[in-house]
Motif scaffolding. Structure first.
Motif, short mmCIF file in Angstrom:
data_model
loop_
_atom_site.label_atom_id
_atom_site.label_comp_id
_atom_site.label_asym_id
_atom_site.label_seq_id
_atom_site.Cartn_x
_atom_site.Cartn_y
_atom_site.Cartn_z
N ASP A 14 3.70 62.54 -3.77
CA ASP A 14 3.72 62.82 -2.33
C ASP A 14 2.83 61.87 -1.53
O ASP A 14 2.80 61.93 -0.30
CB ASP A 14 3.27 64.26 -2.08
N ASN A 16 2.09 58.84 0.27
CA ASN A 16 2.79 57.72 0.87
C ASN A 16 2.06 57.31 2.15
O ASN A 16 1.01 57.88 2.50
CB ASN A 16 4.25 58.06 1.15
N LEU A 17 2.60 56.34 2.85
CA LEU A 17 1.94 55.85 4.07
C LEU A 17 1.81 56.95 5.12
O LEU A 17 0.79 57.04 5.82
CB LEU A 17 2.73 54.66 4.64
N LYS A 18 2.82 57.79 5.21
CA LYS A 18 2.80 58.87 6.20
C LYS A 18 1.67 59.85 5.93
O LYS A 18 0.98 60.31 6.85
CB LYS A 18 4.15 59.59 6.19
N TYR A 19 1.46 60.16 4.64
CA TYR A 19 0.41 61.11 4.27
C TYR A 19 -0.97 60.52 4.55
O TYR A 19 -1.86 61.20 5.07
CB TYR A 19 0.54 61.47 2.79
N ALA A 21 -1.64 58.24 6.76
CA ALA A 21 -1.77 58.17 8.22
C ALA A 21 -2.24 59.51 8.78
O ALA A 21 -3.06 59.57 9.71
CB ALA A 21 -0.43 57.77 8.83
N LYS A 22 -1.74 60.61 8.20
CA LYS A 22 -2.13 61.95 8.64
C LYS A 22 -3.62 62.19 8.39
O LYS A 22 -4.34 62.70 9.26
CB LYS A 22 -1.29 62.99 7.91
N SER A 27 -1.45 55.85 13.11
CA SER A 27 0.00 55.72 12.94
C SER A 27 0.32 55.13 11.56
O SER A 27 -0.53 54.50 10.92
CB SER A 27 0.57 54.82 14.02
N VAL A 28 1.56 55.32 11.13
CA VAL A 28 2.01 54.78 9.85
C VAL A 28 1.95 53.26 9.86
O VAL A 28 1.56 52.63 8.88
CB VAL A 28 3.45 55.25 9.55
N SER A 29 2.31 52.65 10.99
CA SER A 29 2.29 51.19 11.08
C SER A 29 0.87 50.65 10.94
O SER A 29 0.65 49.58 10.36
CB SER A 29 2.91 50.72 12.39
N SER A 32 0.02 50.66 7.28
CA SER A 32 0.72 49.56 6.61
C SER A 32 0.00 48.24 6.84
O SER A 32 -0.22 47.46 5.91
CB SER A 32 2.15 49.47 7.13
N TYR A 58 -3.51 55.68 -4.38
CA TYR A 58 -2.24 55.28 -3.78
C TYR A 58 -1.70 54.00 -4.42
O TYR A 58 -2.43 53.02 -4.59
CB TYR A 58 -2.41 55.06 -2.28
#
Length: 340
Positions: A14, A16-19, A21-22, A27-29, A32, A58
């Motif tokens: 689970d 990932n970049l989104k997690y 970022a949270k 932001s996800v960008s 990255s 990660y």
């Protein structure tokens, strides 16, 4: 910044970049760019994101990353086997790939042109970025040549090359190696020198044969065509049978040159089984195996820079992959003589 401990208890799948970022409240960008060490991201933000990524162990999704970069960071390599000097070639390639964060997918052709094409197809299916190839298809094998010419990826050939193609290549100076051996034997007083070669369609064997034959032009002794022979079988068996033919002649040669490592080992096998002949013949060959110094029969060899061959090929292919433009690379590496 306070982060709930429960947020750290997460399945690795689970993460990932989104997690991330949270957790970092960005932001996800931004995540990255931070993980790519983008200078536009503030240092404190970059440090916080990298700390979170490290704590969560990660691992970037290479498949997803390749969709953006259009690179898999994977290099294809096809060798005929992993015996003898192939290990050194592989080590040289791996050394360069490791420094550049590249993985290697290895295929073994067993010296078979059709299996070679099969291995190449598998590498293409795996979306490798480029291919280093020990080509066994032959200079005049139309099917193999057409197959290679239709591959759109960068290709670098090693040990042997295709004269009428645009492929980069890194090989040994095979003609020079043969001349070196003939010079050595003539200086030792030999006048009758045999040469055992392989019946195969490759530039390596042709150049070694040419180098041997042309060496006698400026020598005080003559070339004996009857001492230049090959058998229909391959490798050690070829060396063994041809040695028997040469030494069964009414006037046998006093020295024999094996054009490949396997052929030379076949000559050694024959001489060990016929010890009365071993005292009458000086043996020379190509390729310097680690164990060759321990053989009962002394073998003076032409050594190749096989590790450097692998390194040079890897350097060229990575430059091609990265879009660098330069003329076709035609590299002939010098050989050396190791007397025993």
């Amino acid at each position: 910044m306070q982060i709930s401990l429960s947020l750290w208890r997460v399945n690795k799948m689970d993460v990932n970049l989104k997690y991330i970022a949270k957790l970092a409240n960005v932001s996800v960008s931004t995540v990255s760019r931070a993980l790519r060490n983008d200078p536009k991201v503030k240092e404190d933000t970059k440090e916080r994101i990298n700390m979170i990524a490290e704590k969560l162990n990660y691992v970037p999704n290479q498949a997803a990353k390749s969709l953006v970069t259009r690179q898999t960071k994977t290099l294809g390599l096809v060798l005929p086997n992993l015996r003898t000097f192939m290990h050194d070639i592989f080590d040289g390639i791996e050394k360069v790939c490791s420094k550049n964060d590249y993985n290697i997918l290895l295929g073994i052709s067993d010296g078979n042109p059709y299996k070679e094409m099969k291995e190449l197809k598998l590498l293409l299916e795996k979306r490798v970025d480029g291919i280093i190839l020990f080509y066994v298809g032959g200079v005049y094998n139309r099917e193999s040549l057409e197959f290679l010419s239709n591959i759109s990826l960068p290709i670098v050939l090693i040990d042997r090359y295709l004269p009428n193609s645009n492929f980069d290549f890194v090989v040994s100076n095979n003609e020079g190696g043969s001349r070196m051996l003939v010079d050595y034997l003539v200086n030792k007083g030999h006048e009758k020198i045999g040469f055992i070669y392989q019946l195969e369609d490759s530039t390596t064997i042709k150049e070694r044969l040419n180098g041997f034959s042309h060496s006698f032009i400026d020598k005080p002794i003559s070339l004996h065509p009857e001492y230049i022979i090959a058998d229909e079988c391959m490798g050690m068996e070829n060396g063994y049978r041809c040695t028997n033919k040469l030494l069964s002649m009414k006037e046998p040669p006093s020295a024999i040159v094996g054009s490949t490592g396997d052929i030379t080992l076949g000559v050694v096998k024959y001489l060990i089984e016929n010890p009365e002949m071993s005292k009458k013949v000086t043996l020379c060959g190509f390729d310097d195996f680690e164990f060759i110094s321990f053989l009962k029969i002394p073998v003076t060899t032409v050594t190749q820079q096989t590790g450097k061959m692998g390194e040079k090929a890897a350097e060229i292919i990575l430059k091609r992959i990265n879009g660098e433009e330069f003329n076709r690379q035609k590299i002939f590496l010098n050989t050396n003589l190791f007397e025993r």
